[in-house]
Scaffold this active site. Structure first.
Site, PDB file in Angstrom:
ATOM      1  CG  ASP A  13       2.336  -4.686  -6.984  1.00 21.21           C
ATOM      2  OD1 ASP A  13       1.613  -5.683  -7.171  1.00 21.21           O
ATOM      3  OD2 ASP A  13       2.518  -4.185  -5.854  1.00 21.21           O
ATOM      4  CG  ASP A  51      -0.510  -2.060  -4.362  1.00 23.65           C
ATOM      5  OD1 ASP A  51      -0.569  -2.946  -3.485  1.00 23.65           O
ATOM      6  OD2 ASP A  51      -0.184  -0.875  -4.108  1.00 23.65           O
ATOM      7  CG  HIS A  53      -4.169   0.305  -2.068  1.00 30.59           C
ATOM      8  ND1 HIS A  53      -3.913  -0.710  -1.192  1.00 30.59           N
ATOM      9  CD2 HIS A  53      -2.952   0.688  -2.547  1.00 30.59           C
ATOM     10  CE1 HIS A  53      -2.613  -0.943  -1.147  1.00 30.59           C
ATOM     11  NE2 HIS A  53      -2.000  -0.125  -1.962  1.00 30.59           N
ATOM     12  CG  HIS A  57      -5.418   1.163   1.656  1.00 34.34           C
ATOM     13  ND1 HIS A  57      -4.091   1.002   1.994  1.00 34.34           N
ATOM     14  CD2 HIS A  57      -6.017  -0.033   1.861  1.00 34.34           C
ATOM     15  CE1 HIS A  57      -3.902  -0.258   2.386  1.00 34.34           C
ATOM     16  NE2 HIS A  57      -5.053  -0.901   2.307  1.00 34.34           N
ATOM     17  CG  HIS A  86      -0.148   3.639  -4.265  1.00 34.41           C
ATOM     18  ND1 HIS A  86      -0.059   3.999  -2.944  1.00 34.41           N
ATOM     19  CD2 HIS A  86      -0.032   2.290  -4.293  1.00 34.41           C
ATOM     20  CE1 HIS A  86       0.103   2.911  -2.198  1.00 34.41           C
ATOM     21  NE2 HIS A  86       0.118   1.857  -2.991  1.00 34.41           N
ATOM     22  CE  LYS A 111       0.993  -6.914  -4.153  1.00 37.19           C
ATOM     23  NZ  LYS A 111       1.128  -5.509  -3.734  1.00 37.19           N
ATOM     24  CB  CYS A 156       5.419  -5.626  -3.781  1.00 37.01           C
ATOM     25  SG  CYS A 156       4.219  -4.494  -3.031  1.00 37.01           S
TER      26      CYS A 156
HETATM   27  C1  VGL Z   1       4.263  -1.208  -3.220  1.00 35.28           C
HETATM   28  C2  VGL Z   1       4.345   0.537  -1.759  1.00 35.28           C
HETATM   29  C3  VGL Z   1       2.992   0.549  -1.645  1.00 35.28           C
HETATM   30  C4  VGL Z   1       5.006  -2.153  -4.112  1.00 35.28           C
HETATM   31  C5  VGL Z   1       2.879  -1.224  -3.112  1.00 35.28           C
HETATM   32  O1  VGL Z   1       4.414  -2.642  -5.093  1.00 35.28           O
HETATM   33  O2  VGL Z   1       6.209  -2.408  -3.838  1.00 35.28           O
HETATM   34  N1  VGL Z   1       4.977  -0.339  -2.540  1.00 35.28           N
HETATM   35  N2  VGL Z   1       2.255  -0.340  -2.320  1.00 35.28           N
HETATM   36 ZN    ZN Z   2       0.141  -0.077  -2.303  1.00 39.61          ZN
END
Ligand code: VGL
Ligand code: ZN
Length: 208
Positions: A13, A51, A53, A57, A86, A111, A156
């Site tokens: 990410d 990430d 979404h 979401h 985000h 994801k 993550c």
């Molecule tokens: C993440 C919060 C929401 C991460 C992703 O990449 O750790 N944290 N979505």
């Molecule tokens: Zn996320």
């Protein structure tokens, strides 16, 4: 170990929204771009996670009237932290950090694209059951060792490390190539859980 064919570097990410100026900025998130770029030169097998979404979401606080970001709600699959909007599919915030040298990556695992369920781990969504397909990909390629980097250490990255260990992969996390959100001591908790699961917490210098 570092260039062997049975090892994959997983870059988690590394997106604009998780870096300073982004919608869910992780403190110092941009500081790991350089160490990750250096690591990517040294590994043959590189997987990026992204990430990804849809708007609206279920992990977004804005989808739960009256709820604030960083609070928690109960979902059918368990407690879920609510985040600012985000990494919306196709948005600038969802793109990789502009200085990330990602061209060598062989696979991008997206994801969090199912509206009713969040996904931290690169292996399973947050019900810990719905697979992303990554384990099958790695096994078919006879990759048994994973070196994890990226954002965020305590979400993550940690979820991927724990799932990877549970699936039988040999997992290490390069701590200086990761940064944490650290919500309510989540970083300490994640480190303890990773150590207990047999995940090696290491530093880039130890890999040279
Ligand atoms: C993440 C919060 C929401 C991460 C992703 O990449 O750790 N944290 N979505
Ligand atoms: Zn996320």
């Amino acid at each position: 170990m570092k260039t062997s064919h049975d090892t994959a570097l997983i870059v988690t990410d590394m997106q604009a929204d998780f870096c300073p100026g982004g919608a869910l900025a992780v403190s110092g998130g941009d500081e790991v771009v350089a160490p990750i770029n250096a690591l990517m030169q040294r590994y043959d097998n590189i997987v990026l996670t992204q990430d990804w979404h849809p708007a609206g979401h279920s992990s977004f606080a804005s989808s739960h009237p009256g709820s604030q970001p960083f609070s928690s709600v109960e979902m059918p699959y368990g407690p879920q932290t609510l985040w600012p909007d985000h990494c919306v599919q196709g948005s600038a915030g969802a793109t990789f950090h502009k200085d990330l040298a990602w061209t060598k990556a062989q696979l991008v695992i997206r994801k969090g694209f199912r509206k009713p369920i969040d996904s931290y781990s690169a292996f399973f969504e947050n019900d810990r059951r719905t697979p992303t397909g990554l384990a099958g990909y790695l096994r078919e390629r006879s990759i048994g060792k994973l070196v994890l980097t990226g954002l965020a250490t305590d979400f993550c990255v940690a979820y991927s490390a724990l799932d990877g260990a549970r699936l039988g992969f040999e997992v290490s996390v390069v701590m200086d190539a990761c940064r944490a959100i650290d919500l309510n001591s989540s970083l300490d908790a994640a480190k303890q859980q990773m150590r207990a699961a047999g995940v090696a917490l290491t530093e880039s210098a130890a890999l040279t």
